[in-house]
Design a protein around this motif. Structure first.
Motif, mmCIF file in Angstrom:
data_model
loop_
_atom_site.group_PDB
_atom_site.id
_atom_site.type_symbol
_atom_site.label_atom_id
_atom_site.label_comp_id
_atom_site.label_asym_id
_atom_site.label_seq_id
_atom_site.Cartn_x
_atom_site.Cartn_y
_atom_site.Cartn_z
ATOM 1 N N LEU A 30 8.973 3.863 -9.331
ATOM 2 C CA LEU A 30 8.695 2.609 -10.602
ATOM 3 C C LEU A 30 8.031 1.659 -10.050
ATOM 4 N N LEU A 31 8.017 0.222 -10.524
ATOM 5 C CA LEU A 31 8.112 -0.926 -10.762
ATOM 6 C C LEU A 31 8.693 -1.692 -11.743
ATOM 7 N N LEU A 32 10.084 -2.338 -11.257
ATOM 8 C CA LEU A 32 10.828 -2.872 -12.595
ATOM 9 C C LEU A 32 10.606 -3.817 -12.446
ATOM 10 N N ARG A 33 9.680 -4.751 -13.503
ATOM 11 C CA ARG A 33 9.152 -6.097 -13.799
ATOM 12 C C ARG A 33 9.545 -6.869 -15.409
ATOM 13 N N ASP A 34 9.802 -7.894 -15.658
ATOM 14 C CA ASP A 34 10.145 -8.468 -16.805
ATOM 15 C C ASP A 34 10.950 -7.361 -18.033
ATOM 16 N N GLY A 35 11.514 -6.792 -16.979
ATOM 17 C CA GLY A 35 12.234 -5.759 -18.274
ATOM 18 C C GLY A 35 11.317 -4.644 -18.451
ATOM 19 N N LYS A 36 10.652 -4.311 -17.667
ATOM 20 C CA LYS A 36 9.670 -3.209 -18.123
ATOM 21 C C LYS A 36 10.161 -2.270 -16.270
ATOM 22 N N ALA A 37 9.845 -1.406 -16.773
ATOM 23 C CA ALA A 37 9.842 -0.140 -15.570
ATOM 24 C C ALA A 37 8.232 0.783 -16.179
ATOM 25 N N THR A 38 7.534 0.563 -15.235
ATOM 26 C CA THR A 38 6.499 1.265 -15.002
ATOM 27 C C THR A 38 5.840 2.020 -13.791
ATOM 28 N N ALA A 39 5.368 3.440 -13.633
ATOM 29 C CA ALA A 39 5.426 4.215 -12.767
ATOM 30 C C ALA A 39 3.929 3.430 -12.490
ATOM 31 N N LEU A 40 4.104 3.425 -10.847
ATOM 32 C CA LEU A 40 2.668 2.961 -10.352
ATOM 33 C C LEU A 40 1.717 4.234 -10.171
ATOM 34 N N PRO A 41 0.643 3.635 -10.650
ATOM 35 C CA PRO A 41 -0.549 4.351 -11.374
ATOM 36 C C PRO A 41 -0.725 5.559 -9.367
ATOM 37 N N VAL A 42 -1.469 6.118 -9.164
ATOM 38 C CA VAL A 42 -1.463 7.465 -8.161
ATOM 39 C C VAL A 42 -2.673 7.456 -8.769
ATOM 40 N N GLY A 43 -4.016 7.856 -8.192
ATOM 41 C CA GLY A 43 -5.344 7.351 -8.082
ATOM 42 C C GLY A 43 -5.894 8.862 -7.212
ATOM 43 N N GLN A 72 1.150 -1.494 -0.472
ATOM 44 C CA GLN A 72 0.074 0.141 -0.160
ATOM 45 C C GLN A 72 0.989 0.810 -0.093
ATOM 46 N N MET A 73 0.227 2.838 -0.695
ATOM 47 C CA MET A 73 1.213 3.878 -0.435
ATOM 48 C C MET A 73 0.100 5.049 -0.875
ATOM 49 N N VAL A 74 0.802 5.426 -0.049
ATOM 50 C CA VAL A 74 0.095 6.881 0.187
ATOM 51 C C VAL A 74 1.250 8.148 -0.682
ATOM 52 N N THR A 75 0.823 9.174 -1.439
ATOM 53 C CA THR A 75 1.894 9.892 -1.452
ATOM 54 C C THR A 75 0.549 11.168 -1.516
ATOM 55 N N CYS A 76 2.145 12.293 -1.101
ATOM 56 C CA CYS A 76 1.499 13.370 -0.901
ATOM 57 C C CYS A 76 2.454 14.670 -1.847
ATOM 58 N N GLY A 77 2.338 14.233 -2.760
ATOM 59 C CA GLY A 77 2.865 15.618 -4.290
ATOM 60 C C GLY A 77 4.611 14.768 -4.490
ATOM 61 N N VAL A 123 -5.092 5.530 -0.256
ATOM 62 C CA VAL A 123 -4.437 4.199 -0.059
ATOM 63 C C VAL A 123 -4.615 3.786 -1.349
ATOM 64 N N ASP A 124 -3.340 3.365 -2.497
ATOM 65 C CA ASP A 124 -3.141 3.095 -3.546
ATOM 66 C C ASP A 124 -2.669 1.859 -3.258
ATOM 67 N N THR A 125 -3.112 0.921 -4.068
ATOM 68 C CA THR A 125 -2.567 -0.713 -3.791
ATOM 69 C C THR A 125 -1.880 -0.873 -5.177
ATOM 70 N N PHE A 126 -0.376 -1.572 -4.812
ATOM 71 C CA PHE A 126 -0.184 -2.415 -5.535
ATOM 72 C C PHE A 126 0.632 -4.005 -5.284
ATOM 73 N N THR A 127 1.264 -4.505 -6.625
ATOM 74 C CA THR A 127 1.348 -6.346 -5.650
ATOM 75 C C THR A 127 3.164 -5.961 -6.028
ATOM 76 N N LEU A 128 3.397 -6.879 -6.043
ATOM 77 C CA LEU A 128 5.230 -6.356 -5.032
ATOM 78 C C LEU A 128 5.707 -7.607 -5.387
ATOM 79 N N GLU A 129 5.578 -8.415 -6.666
ATOM 80 C CA GLU A 129 6.176 -9.816 -6.133
ATOM 81 C C GLU A 129 7.840 -10.172 -6.200
ATOM 82 N N PRO A 130 7.747 -11.489 -6.074
ATOM 83 C CA PRO A 130 9.661 -12.218 -5.585
ATOM 84 C C PRO A 130 9.838 -11.584 -7.613
#
Length: 196
Positions: free
Chosen positions: A51-64, A41-46, A83-90
Motif C-alpha cells: 500500500l502507498l500512503l500519501r495525502d491521507g489515502k492508502a492505495t494498493a500499488l498496481p501490479v501489471g 521498481q517492484m516485481v511481485t510473485c503472487g 517490472v512495475d514502476t511507481f513514485t515514492l516521494e518524500p
C-alpha cells in the motif's frame, strides 16, 4: 527473480514433511528504492501488492503482470518477471504486508480492512502506524491470529531525496562562507599593514 526461483526449486527437491507438502512455494515482492530517484521498481510473485500512503489515502500499488509464486514457476512455460514502476516521494509511506494480515477474519468472517485502517493512521510515524495496526489487527481477530502476519512501513524523508541536490546546496553554502571569511581576512590584513 530467476535466481530466487531456481533456489526455491532446488530447496523443494529436498524431502519435505508430509504436513508441509502442500505449501511448497513462496510469495515474494522484490522492491528497489533508489536513494537519488523518486522512481522505485517492484516485481511481485503472487504476493499482495504494498500500500502507498500519501495525502491521507492508502492505495494498493498496481501490479501489471504478477508472476507465479516462487517454486511454481515451472507451471508457466517461462515465468515473466514484469517490472512495475511507481513514485515514492518524500513523506510517502510504503506499507508492505503479508497475506496473513489481509486474510485475518473476525468472528463473523469479515476480512481485516488494512487499507481503510492504514489510511486512518497515515499521519502517524511509521513506528506508530505499525503499533496502531498491530493492536487493531489483534482486536479484530479476538487476540489470536490463525496465520503468520507481518507488516513493514518504509518512509522516504526529505534528507534522503534528492541527495545530490542537498549535497550541492551544502557545498555552495560552504563556498560562500569560505569566500566571506577570506574577504574579511584580507580586509583585516589591509587595515593592519602600515603604509610606508
Amino acid at each position: 527473480m530467476a535466481y530466487l526461483e531456481h533456489s526455491v526449486c532446488w530447496n523443494l527437491a529436498e524431502p519435505a514433511e508430509v504436513e508441509t507438502a502442500g505449501e511448497c512455494f513462496i510469495t515474494a515482492a522484490v522492491i528497489d528504492i533508489p536513494d537519488k530517484d523518486p522512481r522505485a521498481q517492484m516485481v511481485t510473485c503472487g504476493h499482495p501488492p504494498p500500500l502507498l500512503l500519501r495525502d491521507g489515502k492508502a492505495t494498493a500499488l498496481p501490479v501489471g503482470r504478477p508472476a507465479p509464486p516462487l517454486g511454481l514457476g515451472e507451471l508457466a512455460s517461462r515465468p515473466d518477471y514484469h517490472v512495475d514502476t511507481f513514485t515514492l516521494e518524500p513523506r510517502d509511506v510504503l506499507l508492505l504486508h503479508t497475506d496473513g494480515v489481509i486474510e485475518a477474519r473476525d468472528v463473523r468472517g469479515v476480512f481485516y480492512p488494512l487499507a481503510e485502517r492504514a489510511a486512518a493512521w497515515a499521519h502517524e510515524s511509521p513506528s506508530a502506524l505499525i503499533r496502531s495496526l498491530r493492536a487493531d489487527l489483534l482486536a479484530h481477530v479476538g487476540g489470536h491470529l490463525a496465520d503468520d502476519a507481518a507488516v513493514i512501513a518504509l518512509q522516504r524523508t526529505h534528507s534522503q531525496f534528492p541527495i545530490e541536490a542537498d549535497r550541492r546546496v551544502h557545498e555552495l553554502r560552504l563556498l560562500r562562507e569560505t569566500v566571506t571569511t577570506v574577504r574579511r581576512g584580507f580586509a583585516a590584513l589591509h587595515c593592519d599593514v602600515p603604509v610606508h
